[in-house]
Design a protein around this motif. Structure first.
Motif, mmCIF file in Angstrom:
data_model
loop_
_atom_site.group_PDB
_atom_site.id
_atom_site.type_symbol
_atom_site.label_atom_id
_atom_site.label_comp_id
_atom_site.label_asym_id
_atom_site.label_seq_id
_atom_site.Cartn_x
_atom_site.Cartn_y
_atom_site.Cartn_z
ATOM 1 N N LYS A 568 40.040 -26.340 37.614
ATOM 2 C CA LYS A 568 40.549 -25.368 36.644
ATOM 3 C C LYS A 568 41.888 -24.774 37.105
ATOM 4 N N GLU A 569 42.795 -25.654 37.503
ATOM 5 C CA GLU A 569 44.141 -25.274 37.900
ATOM 6 C C GLU A 569 44.190 -24.406 39.153
ATOM 7 N N THR A 570 43.068 -24.299 39.894
ATOM 8 C CA THR A 570 43.091 -23.568 41.158
ATOM 9 C C THR A 570 42.849 -24.549 42.303
ATOM 10 N N ARG A 571 43.652 -24.404 43.353
ATOM 11 C CA ARG A 571 43.542 -25.320 44.479
ATOM 12 C C ARG A 571 42.646 -24.717 45.560
ATOM 13 N N HIS A 572 41.622 -25.440 45.959
ATOM 14 C CA HIS A 572 40.736 -24.995 47.026
ATOM 15 C C HIS A 572 41.000 -25.862 48.245
ATOM 16 N N GLU A 573 41.548 -25.251 49.290
ATOM 17 C CA GLU A 573 41.953 -26.028 50.451
ATOM 18 C C GLU A 573 41.054 -25.751 51.651
ATOM 19 N N PHE A 574 40.758 -26.793 52.422
ATOM 20 C CA PHE A 574 39.872 -26.661 53.572
ATOM 21 C C PHE A 574 40.504 -27.294 54.800
ATOM 22 N N VAL A 575 40.297 -26.659 55.962
ATOM 23 C CA VAL A 575 40.620 -27.330 57.218
ATOM 24 C C VAL A 575 39.303 -27.559 57.947
ATOM 25 N N CYS A 576 39.357 -28.312 59.022
ATOM 26 C CA CYS A 576 38.143 -28.663 59.749
ATOM 27 C C CYS A 576 37.381 -27.405 60.184
ATOM 28 N N GLY A 577 36.081 -27.358 59.871
ATOM 29 C CA GLY A 577 35.251 -26.242 60.282
ATOM 30 C C GLY A 577 35.530 -24.932 59.552
ATOM 31 N N ASP A 578 36.256 -25.031 58.485
ATOM 32 C CA ASP A 578 36.678 -23.869 57.693
ATOM 33 C C ASP A 578 35.485 -23.091 57.123
ATOM 34 N N ARG A 579 35.485 -21.752 57.314
ATOM 35 C CA ARG A 579 34.427 -20.941 56.708
ATOM 36 C C ARG A 579 35.021 -19.846 55.836
ATOM 37 N N SER A 580 36.305 -19.988 55.500
ATOM 38 C CA SER A 580 36.973 -18.884 54.807
ATOM 39 C C SER A 580 36.727 -18.914 53.294
ATOM 40 N N HIS A 581 36.240 -20.024 52.789
ATOM 41 C CA HIS A 581 36.049 -20.096 51.342
ATOM 42 C C HIS A 581 34.911 -19.188 50.900
ATOM 43 N N PRO A 582 35.051 -18.494 49.773
ATOM 44 C CA PRO A 582 33.989 -17.588 49.298
ATOM 45 C C PRO A 582 32.646 -18.289 49.146
ATOM 46 N N MET A 583 32.666 -19.583 48.934
ATOM 47 C CA MET A 583 31.392 -20.286 48.763
ATOM 48 C C MET A 583 30.986 -21.059 50.015
ATOM 49 N N ALA A 584 31.484 -20.611 51.175
ATOM 50 C CA ALA A 584 31.242 -21.339 52.424
ATOM 51 C C ALA A 584 29.756 -21.586 52.663
#
Length: 694
Positions: A568-584
DNA sequence: ATAGGGTTAG
């Protein structure tokens, strides 16, 4: 559209009647007032209104007839132009010249010739019009022939020939003519400057401008527009800015061409704020200037703004054209926004522009860069007109998406149709072979390229061939090829070999190769990472720690791997071991679940790839929590069941992730498209389009 | 102010 040749013309000679017979009542005063009224209507494109007025004129003069003819001609109502030409009681040279121009305007070169041959008396304008027309039909030799044969030449004739040479890329001939002509004017200079710029000689164009400037000749808005474009292409922001203030003093800043050139200048020189400013101050916003702004945003990596501006333009009621679409679609590529690209595709269909060759090419690029190669192919097959770019685009698209044999098949079709390939075609084919480890076919293509006299070999071709040889384990041959090629090697070609060394665990060649890269680019992290991985795979930990020490001393950081997914036009970016996403929480829960399921399918972590990351703290968790796995897991829980998931990674996909994602695609019954730094991987039913030649 | 020559985006 074919236009019938009017009877009066095919009859041969026209008869001149004395004017007085036909307009006994016309006084010079009356005629001039008719003339000004007609002129105003025609300028306003109200040709029907003009015709009603024309019908009320008692005995219209030849001039008035010709004005009406040009009015029709300008808005492409050619039949009406010819009807009037038939009807007019007498014709002078100007009327015939108008008809030649009309014929050329609708692409009827034969008819133009016929008119030119049949008119009773040609003047210098007739000849010049024909030269111009022949140039538009790429018949430069015929144009040259006419120019040499014409009985007298004025400055405009010389200028027409100079432009014709420039348009066909014969800049040297244009210069020769310019030197020879008796009275070059500001138009001659402008043509020559623009010609150099358009043929990739922007620096020379600016040098010529300097000569013009020193001559003291008065510059016109066209000259400014032309020179500003050359400044943009040569990235001469300083000169461009000076010209900007200079032209403001002359009162040229409201000229539409000039202000559009300024929008382009500032955008190309990465001064997007100034570009926006000029655009906002511009009185009329037409397609061209608005397209310049859309393109400008794209060139400054502001793709969201580009698409926003594109939408604003449409909302404003300005109809986009081929160029606008090509820029907007390019920004869709920059955003990997397949959904928005599709919306724009719909708009092109509505405007009947989807079959246009430029728009079609842009659409093919958009689909294949967004990983939707199947729709690219549908579009390619539906195009009834193709050019070299079309062929190259689809070949490169197939190459990047793992459709190697299709790429080679399309190349065969192209050659059967006698389309001459260029250097990009060969690069695309070699890339395809490299991605599928096709050594034999790769050698064959390389051989064809070496014997194609129409194409100059470039360094990138050798890079591809080294890549093919390297991937197929022919490391010594690859090394030899680099040493014997006719140009200087760059770091890219050595790195291609080094990465092959990693694949085939060849420490000996790796040592020599990495030394070359360290000498050329001591700050390039790729060589350190590759070499340390090669040592690590061989268990030579002392060498590994030495390289790490070297990196630390030299302050070299490795590029962190990251993957993203756009929803939906939003970019969700991850790096290795990332826990910063709200849906981690949910993402890791999904990954755990996937881990269990994959083990049931007999999957084991391929620990060779744990070494992929140099940084210690990332080593252990790395495999299970690589950025591409996180992005895929997020995609699975955030999209509708059964839909395709599209993930992008900045580096090459890790081998363990590659095996895992293959199984995931089967497990959850989804298609997963992963674009990494070199290509696309289409995962489906437990298999990948790359055939594991990743 | 009857006809021809140069100019903006891709």
């Amino acid at each position: 559209m074919r236009t019938r040749v009017p009877p009066l013309i095919s009859n041969g000679k026209a008869v001149m009647f004395p004017l007085k017979t036909f307009r006994p009542h016309a006084t010079s005063r009356g005629s001039s007032s008719w003339k000004s009224m007609l002129f105003r209507l025609i300028e306003d494109h109200q040709v029907d209104e003009a015709n009603r007025l024309f019908a009320r004129i008692p005995s219209p003069s030849i001039q008035l007839y010709t004005m009406m003819i040009n009015g029709y001609s300008r808005i492409n109502r050619v039949d009406q132009a010819f009807r009037l030409f038939d009807k007019m009681p007498a014709r002078d040279t100007a009327a015939w010249n108008s008809m030649i121009k009309t014929a050329l305007g609708i692409g009827e070169l034969d008819l133009a010739w016929k008119l030119f041959d049949e008119m009773p008396e040609q003047n210098v304008i007739s000849w010049t019009t024909m030269i111009n027309g022949l140039s538009q039909f790429d018949q430069i030799d015929a144009a040259e022939d006419l120019f040499l044969r014409m009985p007298e030449r004025d400055t405009a004739a010389w200028n027409a020939m100079i432009s014709a040479y420039c348009d066909s890329g014969r800049v040297k001939d244009a210069c020769r003519l310019f030197e020879k002509m008796p009275q070059p004017n500001v138009i001659s200079w402008t043509a020559l400057i623009g010609g150099h710029d358009q043929n990739g000689q922007s620096d020379r164009a600016l040098w010529l401008f300097y000569q013009l400037w020193m001559s003291g000749m008065k510059l016109t808005p066209s000259t400014y527009a032309c020179v500003l474009t050359a400044c943009a292409n040569a990235s001469e922001l300083g000169l461009g800015t000076q010209l900007h203030s200079n032209l403001v003093r002359r009162g040229y800043s409201s000229d539409s061409f000039v202000s559009t050139s300024l929008v382009n200048l500032y955008a190309k020189c990465k001064q997007i704020e100034d570009s926006i400013k000029v655009f906002n101050e511009k009185q009329e916003r037409d397609v061209v200037s608005w397209t310049a702004l859309v393109t400008g945003y794209g060139m400054n990596d502001m793709h969201d703004n580009a698409l926003e501006e594109f939408n604003k333009m449409v909302a404003f009621g300005i109809q986009p054209n081929q160029s606008t679409f090509s820029s907007a679609l390019n920004s869709c590529c920059g955003l990997e926004a397949l959904d928005r690209g599709k919306k724009i595709h719909v708009t092109t269909v509505k405007l009947g522009l989807d079959l246009d060759v430029f728009v079609g090419n842009s659409l093919i690029v958009m689909y294949s860069k967004c990983g939707d190669i199947d729709d690219s192919l549908v579009l390619f097959n539906s195009m009834d007109r193709r050019n070299l770019v079309t062929w190259n685009t689809i070949i490169v698209g197939c190459a990047q998406n793992g459709y190697t044999s299709l790429a080679l098949k399309i190349f065969d079709a192209m050659r059967e149709l006698n389309v001459q390939p260029d250097s990009i075609t060969y690069t695309g084919l070699l890339t395809a072979c490299s991605h599928s480890k096709m050594l034999g076919r790769g050698r064959h293509i390389f051989h064809l390229l070496q014997h194609d006299s129409e194409v100059a070999m470039k360094l990138e071709h050798f890079v591809c061939m080294v890549d093919i040889l390297g991937r197929c384990g022919q490391l010594e041959e690859a090394e030899e090829l680099i040493q014997n090629m006719p140009m200087e090697p760059n770091t890219i070609i050595w790195l291609a070999l080094l990465s092959a060394c990693r694949m085939h665990a060849n420490i000996e060649v790796a040592r020599r190769t990495s030394k070359k890269v360290f000498e050329m680019e001591p700050d390039n992290s790729a060589a350190y990472v590759l070499l340390s991985n090669i040592y690590a795979s061989a268990g030579r930990w002392n060498d590994v720690s030495q390289i790490r020490l070297m990196m630390r001393c030299r302050g070299i950081m490795k590029v962190p791997g990251s993957s993203w997914i756009t929803l939906k036009e939003t970019r969700h970016e991850f790096v290795c071991g990332d826990r910063s996403h709200p849906m981690a929480m949910e993402i890791y829960a999904k990954l755990d679940w996937l881990g269990v399921k994959l083990k049931e399918l007999g999957y084991v972590y391929d620990t060779r790839f744990a070494l992929h990351d140099v940084d210690d703290e990332q080593k252990e968790v790395a495999l299970a929590h690589h950025s591409e796995k996180l992005a895929v897991a997020f995609g699975l829980i955030s999209t509708v069941e059964g839909s395709t998931i599209r993930v992008i990674k900045n580096l090459r996909v890790c081998g363990d992730c590659h095996s895992a994602i293959k199984l995931i695609s089967k497990l959850v019954g989804r298609r997963i498209v992963l674009r990494d730094s070199t290509r696309f991987h289409h995962f489906r039913d437990g298999l990948c389009s790359c055939g594991d030649c990743w």
